[in-house]
Design an enzyme around this catalytic site. Structure first.
Site, PDB file in Angstrom:
ATOM      1  CE1 TYR A 142      -3.225  -2.776  -0.039  1.00  0.00           C
ATOM      2  CE2 TYR A 142      -3.832  -2.271   2.207  1.00  0.00           C
ATOM      3  CZ  TYR A 142      -4.014  -3.014   1.063  1.00  0.00           C
ATOM      4  OH  TYR A 142      -4.980  -3.985   1.013  1.00  0.00           O
ATOM      5  CE  LYS A 193       0.441 -16.954  -2.322  1.00  0.00           C
ATOM      6  NZ  LYS A 193      -0.092 -18.289  -2.669  1.00  0.00           N
ATOM      7  CG  ASP A 226      -2.579 -19.750  -0.823  1.00  0.00           C
ATOM      8  OD1 ASP A 226      -1.726 -19.732   0.096  1.00  0.00           O
ATOM      9  OD2 ASP A 226      -2.413 -20.406  -1.868  1.00  0.00           O
ATOM     10  CG  ASP A 250      -7.213  -4.468   3.784  1.00  0.00           C
ATOM     11  OD1 ASP A 250      -8.205  -4.432   4.523  1.00  0.00           O
ATOM     12  OD2 ASP A 250      -7.049  -3.696   2.825  1.00  0.00           O
ATOM     13  CG  ASP A 254     -12.382  -6.790   5.868  1.00  0.00           C
ATOM     14  OD1 ASP A 254     -12.146  -6.282   6.989  1.00  0.00           O
ATOM     15  OD2 ASP A 254     -12.691  -6.114   4.880  1.00  0.00           O
TER      16      ASP A 254
END
Ligand code: NAD
Length: 368
Positions: A142, A193, A226, A250, A254
């Site tokens: 970001y 990852k 994942d 993020d 959620d």
């Protein structure tokens, strides 16, 4: 008793309505002699833009820096959809995070048994869930440079975002996660990852080094982001503290939020670097936004805001006993079948924002 210096930023939409209920809990705490506060208030978001033409003033930022803890309710709404990008309501939130150096975002996902049926997952998967996601908040893709869209001149464009982490950024967030795990069930799951991203390789390496050097008593597991997303909806109770980067955090936080059923229930904390006295800059806020669809109706759920106060008592003021009392009051109200509209279930008493504040204070009083 130490006096805690607070800055309250009610913001926009339902912000002032839920902040009003948190203020009543603060007043109750003072009256009951469990804590003492020096309270200042200021504007942020659209309300600051309307008054001053910016999303937060320099004076409000100075007050935020001087406070022991900042509380922000919510910013934004359709009224400010067309204001210039640099002064949009969310810019106030981002400036607070940046200027206070809030690199660690803590999002608990707790499923109160009384609300287990509000989750889209089966009751036995979520009932009693208590996990904590620690998300790196000031680095990663970001913020990494270059961050550009280039016109290639042949009808094509090229967009670039840069995922970038340095050792110190991973080191300090890992330490926050390990410290928190020691106060909970002593398990940290680190997620990235590393199979496809160099930043993931470094992340895993640094977290492992910090663990082996200083936190070998805490159990550490690594889980690809994942795979972790799948595990979170399969059997979330296997986790305790999850530490991850800004982007994956993020998304994963959620997912974890939705396990618990309602946005109106979820608090968060964002913490900065500890100073020489161990004090960290800190901001506490609900996970949800300004809910313009219900603003002004007196029906917003104030629990995420009041739960944020519980987090402040635990993480800024070292008064975990008071945090426990607030959280016990929240589950007491839910067990008594009192609900705001967002968490209503069959046969429950649907009450207003203010009545929820009353019910929480009555529970706190009943605890003695
Ligand atoms: P939102 O979280 O405001 O609302 C989503 C849905 O959840 C709405 O139906 C709303 O009524 C409901 N809801 C949220 N909080 C509730 C509560 N406490 N009690 C009862 N119901 C509640 O998200 P959105 O609608 O996508 O965004 C609205 C505005 O908020 C936008 O301007 C957005 O940019 C902003 N926003 C701000 C923050 C923040 O201040 N941290 C976070 C997210 C969104």
């Amino acid at each position: 008793m130490a006096t805690h210096k607070l800055l309250l930023l009610a913001g926009d939409g339902i912000g002032p309505e839920i902040m009003a209920e948190m203020k009543r809990v603060l007043a109750w705490m003072e009256k009951a002699g469990v804590a003492s506060f020096a309270i200042e208030e200021d504007l942020v978001g659209g309300s600051a833009y309307d008054a001053h033409g910016v999303a937060i003033t320099d004076a409000a930022m100075d007050r935020a820096k001087a406070a022991d803890a900042v509380f922000l309710a919510a910013v934004g709404g359709p009224k400010w959809a067309a204001v210039p990008y640099e002064v949009r309501p969310e810019a106030g939130l981002l400036r607070l995070r940046k200027d206070l150096g809030l690199f660690a975002n803590l999002r608990p996902a707790i499923c109160y048994p009384a609300l287990a049926d509000a989750s889209s997952l089966k009751r036995d998967v979520v009932e009693g869930l208590d996990i904590l996601i620690v998300r790196e908040l000031t680095g990663g893709v970001y913020f990494g440079e270059p961050k550009t869209i280039t016109d290639l001149g042949n009808g094509q464009k090229r967009a670039i975002d840069t995922q970038l982490y340095e050792t110190y950024e991973i080191d300090r967030i890992a330490r926050v996660a390990f410290e928190l795990a020691r106060t909970r069930r002593n398990l940290v799951t680190s997620s990235e990852k590393h199979n496809v991203m160099r930043s993931g390789v470094l992340w895993k390496e640094v977290v492992t080094q910090v663990h082996d050097a200083d936190y070998a008593d805490v159990k550490l597991e690594h889980n690809l982001a994942d795979s972790l997303a799948m595990q979170l909806v399969r059997w979330p109770k296997q986790f305790d503290v999850i530490v991850t980067d800004n982007l994956f955090g993020d998304i994963l936080s959620d997912i974890a939020a939705m396990l618990t059923g309602s946005l109106g229930m979820l608090p968060s904390a964002s913490l900065g670097e500890a100073d020489a006295n161990g004090k960290r800059s800190a901001m506490y806020e609900p996970v949800h936004g300004s809910a313009p669809d219900i603003a002004g109706k007196g029906i917003a759920n104030p629990i995420a805001m009041i739960g944020s106060l519980a987090m402040a008592m635990r993480y800024s003021f070292n008064q975990g006993d008071v945090a426990d009392r607030i959280e016990k009051a929240i589950s007491g109200v839910l067990d008594a079948g009192k609900r705001t509209a967002d968490i209503k279930t069959e046969g429950c008493d649907v009450i207003s924002t203010k009545a929820m504040g009353d019910a929480l204070i009555a529970q706190l009083e009943a605890q003695g």
